[in-house]
Design a protein around this motif. Structure first.
Motif, PDB file in Angstrom:
ATOM      1  N   SER A 138       0.841  -1.197   0.000  1.00 45.09           N
ATOM      2  CA  SER A 138       0.000   0.000   0.000  1.00 45.09           C
ATOM      3  C   SER A 138       0.875   1.245   0.000  1.00 45.09           C
ATOM      4  CB  SER A 138      -0.943   0.017   1.204  1.00 45.09           C
ATOM      5  OG  SER A 138      -0.216   0.130   2.410  1.00 45.09           O
ATOM      6  N   LYS A 139       0.280   2.325  -0.437  1.00 44.75           N
ATOM      7  CA  LYS A 139       0.941   3.631  -0.417  1.00 44.75           C
ATOM      8  C   LYS A 139      -0.041   4.595   0.219  1.00 44.75           C
ATOM      9  CE  LYS A 139       3.077   7.069  -3.417  1.00 44.75           C
ATOM     10  NZ  LYS A 139       3.408   7.423  -4.805  1.00 44.75           N
ATOM     11  N   GLU A 140       0.345   5.155   1.361  1.00 48.97           N
ATOM     12  CA  GLU A 140      -0.550   6.047   2.102  1.00 48.97           C
ATOM     13  C   GLU A 140       0.137   7.369   2.360  1.00 48.97           C
ATOM     14  OE1 GLU A 140      -2.525   4.075   5.432  1.00 48.97           O
ATOM     15  OE2 GLU A 140      -1.638   2.212   4.696  1.00 48.97           O
ATOM     16  N   LYS A 141      -0.656   8.425   2.368  1.00 55.21           N
ATOM     17  CA  LYS A 141      -0.127   9.763   2.634  1.00 55.21           C
ATOM     18  C   LYS A 141      -0.075  10.014   4.135  1.00 55.21           C
ATOM     19  CE  LYS A 141      -1.824  11.721  -1.640  1.00 55.21           C
ATOM     20  NZ  LYS A 141      -2.705  12.729  -2.250  1.00 55.21           N
ATOM     21  N   PHE A 142       1.127  10.316   4.618  1.00 53.50           N
ATOM     22  CA  PHE A 142       1.328  10.701   6.011  1.00 53.50           C
ATOM     23  C   PHE A 142       2.186  11.950   5.994  1.00 53.50           C
ATOM     24  CE2 PHE A 142       0.274   6.296   6.977  1.00 53.50           C
ATOM     25  CZ  PHE A 142      -0.483   6.447   8.121  1.00 53.50           C
ATOM     26  N   GLY A 143       1.614  13.076   6.443  1.00 54.10           N
ATOM     27  CA  GLY A 143       2.396  14.304   6.462  1.00 54.10           C
ATOM     28  C   GLY A 143       2.787  14.710   5.063  1.00 54.10           C
ATOM     29  N   TYR A 144       4.064  15.015   4.887  1.00 48.53           N
ATOM     30  CA  TYR A 144       4.529  15.505   3.593  1.00 48.53           C
ATOM     31  C   TYR A 144       5.086  14.404   2.692  1.00 48.53           C
ATOM     32  CZ  TYR A 144       9.260  15.021   5.393  1.00 48.53           C
ATOM     33  OH  TYR A 144      10.416  14.519   5.901  1.00 48.53           O
ATOM     34  N   LYS A 145       5.210  13.186   3.211  1.00 46.67           N
ATOM     35  CA  LYS A 145       5.869  12.124   2.465  1.00 46.67           C
ATOM     36  C   LYS A 145       5.048  10.839   2.544  1.00 46.67           C
ATOM     37  CE  LYS A 145      10.596  10.358   2.243  1.00 46.67           C
ATOM     38  NZ  LYS A 145      11.864  10.324   2.990  1.00 46.67           N
ATOM     39  N   PRO A 146       4.649  10.249   1.403  1.00 42.05           N
ATOM     40  CA  PRO A 146       3.867   9.008   1.453  1.00 42.05           C
ATOM     41  C   PRO A 146       4.691   7.848   2.004  1.00 42.05           C
ATOM     42  CG  PRO A 146       4.363   9.603  -0.819  1.00 42.05           C
ATOM     43  CD  PRO A 146       4.881  10.703   0.035  1.00 42.05           C
ATOM     44  N   VAL A 147       3.991   6.891   2.628  1.00 47.12           N
ATOM     45  CA  VAL A 147       4.615   5.699   3.176  1.00 47.12           C
ATOM     46  C   VAL A 147       4.224   4.517   2.301  1.00 47.12           C
ATOM     47  CG1 VAL A 147       4.701   4.128   5.150  1.00 47.12           C
ATOM     48  CG2 VAL A 147       4.523   6.586   5.538  1.00 47.12           C
ATOM     49  N   VAL A 148       5.212   3.794   1.822  1.00 50.75           N
ATOM     50  CA  VAL A 148       4.983   2.555   1.090  1.00 50.75           C
ATOM     51  C   VAL A 148       5.200   1.429   2.091  1.00 50.75           C
ATOM     52  CG1 VAL A 148       5.778   1.068  -0.795  1.00 50.75           C
ATOM     53  CG2 VAL A 148       5.744   3.565  -1.082  1.00 50.75           C
ATOM     54  N   SER A 149       4.216   0.540   2.187  1.00 44.39           N
ATOM     55  CA  SER A 149       4.337  -0.542   3.166  1.00 44.39           C
ATOM     56  C   SER A 149       3.876  -1.868   2.569  1.00 44.39           C
ATOM     57  CB  SER A 149       3.539  -0.234   4.431  1.00 44.39           C
ATOM     58  OG  SER A 149       2.164  -0.172   4.145  1.00 44.39           O
ATOM     59  N   MET A 150       4.311  -2.935   3.233  1.00 45.08           N
ATOM     60  CA  MET A 150       3.936  -4.293   2.851  1.00 45.08           C
ATOM     61  C   MET A 150       3.397  -4.955   4.117  1.00 45.08           C
ATOM     62  SD  MET A 150       6.460  -7.074   1.163  1.00 45.08           S
ATOM     63  CE  MET A 150       5.891  -8.636   0.577  1.00 45.08           C
ATOM     64  N   THR A 151       2.221  -5.589   3.994  1.00 46.74           N
ATOM     65  CA  THR A 151       1.534  -6.151   5.155  1.00 46.74           C
ATOM     66  C   THR A 151       1.100  -7.578   4.874  1.00 46.74           C
ATOM     67  OG1 THR A 151       0.713  -3.939   5.695  1.00 46.74           O
ATOM     68  CG2 THR A 151      -0.408  -5.787   6.740  1.00 46.74           C
ATOM     69  N   HIS A 152       1.267  -8.433   5.879  1.00 42.96           N
ATOM     70  CA  HIS A 152       0.793  -9.818   5.823  1.00 42.96           C
ATOM     71  C   HIS A 152      -0.486  -9.893   6.651  1.00 42.96           C
ATOM     72  CE1 HIS A 152       1.042 -13.949   7.887  1.00 42.96           C
ATOM     73  NE2 HIS A 152       0.414 -14.099   6.750  1.00 42.96           N
ATOM     74  N   VAL A 153      -1.549 -10.414   6.064  1.00 40.85           N
ATOM     75  CA  VAL A 153      -2.846 -10.538   6.742  1.00 40.85           C
ATOM     76  C   VAL A 153      -3.236 -12.007   6.800  1.00 40.85           C
ATOM     77  CG1 VAL A 153      -5.301  -9.941   6.655  1.00 40.85           C
ATOM     78  CG2 VAL A 153      -3.595  -8.260   5.958  1.00 40.85           C
ATOM     79  N   THR A 154      -3.713 -12.428   7.968  1.00 41.16           N
ATOM     80  CA  THR A 154      -4.239 -13.781   8.136  1.00 41.16           C
ATOM     81  C   THR A 154      -5.635 -13.691   8.724  1.00 41.16           C
ATOM     82  OG1 THR A 154      -2.062 -14.755   8.468  1.00 41.16           O
ATOM     83  CG2 THR A 154      -3.943 -16.006   9.296  1.00 41.16           C
ATOM     84  N   ILE A 155      -6.596 -14.353   8.079  1.00 43.86           N
ATOM     85  CA  ILE A 155      -7.972 -14.429   8.566  1.00 43.86           C
ATOM     86  C   ILE A 155      -8.166 -15.861   9.039  1.00 43.86           C
ATOM     87  CG2 ILE A 155     -10.405 -14.177   7.977  1.00 43.86           C
ATOM     88  CD1 ILE A 155      -9.392 -12.324   5.648  1.00 43.86           C
ATOM     89  N   HIS A 156      -8.382 -16.014  10.328  1.00 42.31           N
ATOM     90  CA  HIS A 156      -8.416 -17.351  10.954  1.00 42.31           C
ATOM     91  C   HIS A 156      -9.776 -17.590  11.599  1.00 42.31           C
ATOM     92  CE1 HIS A 156      -7.144 -20.939  12.939  1.00 42.31           C
ATOM     93  NE2 HIS A 156      -6.983 -20.405  14.129  1.00 42.31           N
ATOM     94  N   LYS A 157     -10.404 -18.713  11.218  1.00 47.51           N
ATOM     95  CA  LYS A 157     -11.662 -19.146  11.837  1.00 47.51           C
ATOM     96  C   LYS A 157     -11.369 -20.445  12.576  1.00 47.51           C
ATOM     97  CE  LYS A 157     -14.600 -17.008   8.410  1.00 47.51           C
ATOM     98  NZ  LYS A 157     -15.694 -17.171   7.471  1.00 47.51           N
TER      99      LYS A 157
END
Length: 143
Positions: free
Chosen positions: A28-47
């Motif tokens: 994802s690329k999100e705007k924070f302040g004056y500089k965007p943050v590029v991040s990578m996230t691992h998601v687990t959906i567990h039932k």
């Protein structure tokens, strides 16, 4: 303590697959302040198999962020209070722990203001949308 298999999965991903779960990684690329943050996230959906059908745990673990964030773990859980009681009560729990590396210097106060506001606004929006989706799905499943 309650879900050791999820804990192990998050620590050892992708070497430790988790039954009754779905995992994915996203950028994802999100705007924070004056500089965007590029991040990578691992998601687990567990039932968990031993839990009521409406129970689900969602874990999101930051793998990478270009700046500001050193690490982040988010846990969401939808838990049925007492499946045998009527009417059934369902609780939505959310916990997020993030480590940040905020800038120092002349404009640091302004940057912190924007980051804090952005995180708070994102959290409120995320919780509201999650609540609406879960309530709609729960009502549909209940009949």
């Amino acid at each position: 303590e309650y879900l050791p298999e999820l804990h192990r999965h998050l620590l050892d991903f992708p070497q430790s697959p988790l039954r009754d779960a779905e995992s994915f990684v996203y950028w994802s690329k999100e705007k924070f302040g004056y500089k965007p943050v590029v991040s990578m996230t691992h998601v687990t959906i567990h039932k968990p198999a031993r839990a009521p059908a409406t129970s689900v745990v969602i874990a999101s673990k930051q793998i990478y962020a270009s700046h500001y964030f050193l690490g982040s773990l988010g846990l969401s859980a939808c838990v049925e209070k007492e499946p045998s009681l009527q009417p059934t009560a369902v609780y939505l729990l959310y916990l997020n722990r993030s480590r940040v590396d905020l800038p120092q210097g002349f404009f640091s106060g302004v940057i912190r203001f924007f980051i804090r506001r952005r995180v708070r606004d994102g959290l409120e929006t995320n919780l509201r949308l999650t609540k609406e989706r879960l309530e709609a799905a729960y009502r549909a499943a209940a009949g």
